[in-house]
Design an enzyme around this catalytic site. Structure first.
Site, mmCIF file in Angstrom:
data_model
loop_
_atom_site.group_PDB
_atom_site.id
_atom_site.type_symbol
_atom_site.label_atom_id
_atom_site.label_comp_id
_atom_site.label_asym_id
_atom_site.label_seq_id
_atom_site.Cartn_x
_atom_site.Cartn_y
_atom_site.Cartn_z
ATOM 1 N N SER A 198 -41.986 44.949 13.682
ATOM 2 C CA SER A 198 -42.986 45.502 14.603
ATOM 3 C C SER A 198 -44.114 44.487 14.736
ATOM 4 O O SER A 198 -44.241 43.576 13.905
ATOM 5 C CB SER A 198 -43.509 46.796 13.978
ATOM 6 O OG SER A 198 -44.688 47.222 14.616
ATOM 7 N N TYR B 248 -46.895 51.540 6.861
ATOM 8 C CA TYR B 248 -45.981 51.031 7.892
ATOM 9 C C TYR B 248 -46.044 49.503 7.922
ATOM 10 O O TYR B 248 -45.018 48.821 7.823
ATOM 11 C CB TYR B 248 -46.373 51.622 9.246
ATOM 12 C CG TYR B 248 -45.423 51.290 10.372
ATOM 13 C CD1 TYR B 248 -44.131 51.803 10.391
ATOM 14 C CD2 TYR B 248 -45.829 50.484 11.431
ATOM 15 C CE1 TYR B 248 -43.263 51.510 11.438
ATOM 16 C CE2 TYR B 248 -44.972 50.191 12.478
ATOM 17 C CZ TYR B 248 -43.690 50.704 12.482
ATOM 18 O OH TYR B 248 -42.834 50.401 13.511
HETATM 19 P P1 NDP Z 1 -37.255 56.812 16.784
HETATM 20 O O1 NDP Z 1 -38.071 57.742 15.950
HETATM 21 O O2 NDP Z 1 -36.939 57.193 18.171
HETATM 22 O O3 NDP Z 1 -35.908 56.451 16.013
HETATM 23 C C1 NDP Z 1 -35.883 56.262 14.630
HETATM 24 C C2 NDP Z 1 -34.446 56.254 14.168
HETATM 25 O O4 NDP Z 1 -34.425 56.031 12.752
HETATM 26 C C3 NDP Z 1 -33.734 57.570 14.424
HETATM 27 O O5 NDP Z 1 -32.444 57.313 14.887
HETATM 28 C C4 NDP Z 1 -33.686 58.226 13.065
HETATM 29 O O6 NDP Z 1 -32.520 59.011 12.977
HETATM 30 C C5 NDP Z 1 -33.588 57.013 12.149
HETATM 31 N N1 NDP Z 1 -33.999 57.285 10.784
HETATM 32 C C6 NDP Z 1 -35.206 57.683 10.331
HETATM 33 N N2 NDP Z 1 -35.165 57.877 9.006
HETATM 34 C C7 NDP Z 1 -33.896 57.582 8.615
HETATM 35 C C8 NDP Z 1 -33.232 57.599 7.373
HETATM 36 N N3 NDP Z 1 -33.837 57.966 6.221
HETATM 37 N N4 NDP Z 1 -31.924 57.245 7.331
HETATM 38 C C9 NDP Z 1 -31.277 56.888 8.481
HETATM 39 N N5 NDP Z 1 -31.854 56.857 9.677
HETATM 40 C C10 NDP Z 1 -33.149 57.205 9.749
HETATM 41 O O7 NDP Z 1 -38.077 55.459 16.738
HETATM 42 P P2 NDP Z 1 -37.830 54.014 17.388
HETATM 43 O O8 NDP Z 1 -36.570 53.943 18.101
HETATM 44 O O9 NDP Z 1 -39.075 53.649 18.060
HETATM 45 O O10 NDP Z 1 -37.771 53.144 16.041
HETATM 46 C C11 NDP Z 1 -36.738 52.230 15.746
HETATM 47 C C12 NDP Z 1 -37.338 51.071 14.984
HETATM 48 O O11 NDP Z 1 -38.241 50.366 15.844
HETATM 49 C C13 NDP Z 1 -38.157 51.492 13.764
HETATM 50 O O12 NDP Z 1 -37.865 50.628 12.692
HETATM 51 C C14 NDP Z 1 -39.591 51.311 14.226
HETATM 52 O O13 NDP Z 1 -40.463 51.027 13.147
HETATM 53 C C15 NDP Z 1 -39.439 50.118 15.145
HETATM 54 N N6 NDP Z 1 -40.526 49.943 16.099
HETATM 55 C C16 NDP Z 1 -40.801 50.924 17.019
HETATM 56 C C17 NDP Z 1 -41.858 50.747 17.894
HETATM 57 C C18 NDP Z 1 -42.215 51.782 18.893
HETATM 58 O O14 NDP Z 1 -43.339 51.750 19.440
HETATM 59 N N7 NDP Z 1 -41.326 52.707 19.213
HETATM 60 C C19 NDP Z 1 -42.681 49.535 17.881
HETATM 61 C C20 NDP Z 1 -42.284 48.579 16.885
HETATM 62 C C21 NDP Z 1 -41.245 48.780 16.039
HETATM 63 P P3 NDP Z 1 -32.331 60.368 12.141
HETATM 64 O O15 NDP Z 1 -33.605 61.133 12.211
HETATM 65 O O16 NDP Z 1 -31.183 61.014 12.845
HETATM 66 O O17 NDP Z 1 -31.978 59.938 10.765
#
Ligand code: NDP
Length: 272
Positions: A142, A155
């Site tokens: 990020s 984070y």
């Molecule tokens: P979402 O919340 O839409 O997606 C997060 C994903 O992570 C979900 O599929 C969730 O699935 C999964 N997840 C969370 N906890 C677990 C766990 N314990 N085990 C397995 N899977 C897990 O967020 P984003 O798509 O935005 O995030 C994706 C990545 O991008 C993250 O690492 C985030 O930090 C990074 N990011 C996002 C930004 C943004 O503004 N959106 C900016 C910069 C970085 P489930 O709940 O089904 O397990």
């Protein structure tokens, strides 16, 4: 340079939502075999079904990335279904919003467990296969992994920890042909702010920002794909990431003030 990810076997964590879900669709449409992991089995099954109906190749495995044995099962799924692993994308992630004065330490532990240890766990089991294919490990970090983001201590710390781990993995594998890339999206429309933890560990349940003005997950997916094909070390995206990376080198104290200003202006910001 290859122009697409066609025929690559790509494991994606956090594929049930947001950026991971978009990567699954975009890469499968390019002809990659995608292997999807997350905790929400129903969402993964539906996504795999959709990809297959569109003529793509996909498999899924329910995984909590905090649990090493489940990460092993995800990698095993890729090898059983498609015979190898070319790319591992450690994307599963969780955010937070609270200042350190107020936050329960449990929140910071949870952030480290999912974002940092989730990455380490998946890399552990994928590494032998990635060494065989001279493949790629991608960590979805990020802008908060480039400079400390106020209200997000856990984070930012978890994303910096990911970077330290991945950079070391790159150097250890310098003579084995492994490609390691840290990708740093800026604000991207997704569920991440809704599921973000507040000071007491409860979910925020709402977004403090205008999601319509952010990058789309599909844009992020395409930029990450180009980074993989070019075997980049660092994948910066839009102005937020590029400016942060550049200004940090020359004027880090100015950047501190800018980050403070921008984040303190969010509605209900935990600091003013
Ligand atoms: P979402 O919340 O839409 O997606 C997060 C994903 O992570 C979900 O599929 C969730 O699935 C999964 N997840 C969370 N906890 C677990 C766990 N314990 N085990 C397995 N899977 C897990 O967020 P984003 O798509 O935005 O995030 C994706 C990545 O991008 C993250 O690492 C985030 O930090 C990074 N990011 C996002 C930004 C943004 O503004 N959106 C900016 C910069 C970085 P489930 O709940 O089904 O397990």
């Amino acid at each position: 340079m290859k122009k697409s990810l066609k025929d690559k076997v790509i494991v994606i964590t956090g594929a049930s939502s947001g950026i991971g879900e978009a990567m699954a669709r975009v890469y499968a449409a390019q002809g990659a075999c995608v292997v999807l992991g997350a905790r929400s089995a129903e969402k993964l099954a539906a996504l795999v079904d959709e990809i297959r109906k569109a003529g793509g190749q996909a498999a899924w495995c329910a995984v909590d990335v905090v649990k090493p044995e489940e990460c092993k099962a995800l990698i095993d799924t890729a090898v059983e279904k498609f015979g190898r692993v070319d790319v591992l994308i450690c994307n599963a992630g969780l955010s937070m919003r609270a200042i350190f004065d107020d936050v329960d330490l449990e929140v910071l532990h949870r952030l480290m467990d999912v974002n940092f240890w989730g990455t380490v766990n998946c890399c552990k089991y994928a590494l032998p296969y990635l060494q065989q294919t001279k493949g790629s490990v991608v960590g979805i970090s990020s802008v908060a992994g480039l400079h400390g983001l106020p209200g997000r201590t856990g984070y930012s710390a978890s994303k910096y920890a990911m970077t330290g781990f991945l950079e070391t993995l790159r150097i250890e594998n310098l003579k084995k042909g492994l490609h390691v890339m840290v990708a740093c999206p800026g604000f991207t429309a997704s569920n991440v702010r809704f599921s973000a933890l507040t000071a007491d560990g409860s979910q925020q349940g709402a977004t403090p920002r205008n999601e319509a003005k952010m990058m789309t997950p599909e844009q992020v997916a395409r930029i990450v794909a180009r980074g993989i094909l070019k075997r980049k070390r660092l994948c910066l995206m839009e102005i937020e990431g590029r400016a942060t990376h550049f200004v940090k080198k020359f004027a880090p104290a100015f950047l501190d003030r800018m980050f403070y200003l921008v984040m303190s202006r969010e509605p209900d910001s935990p600091f003013k």
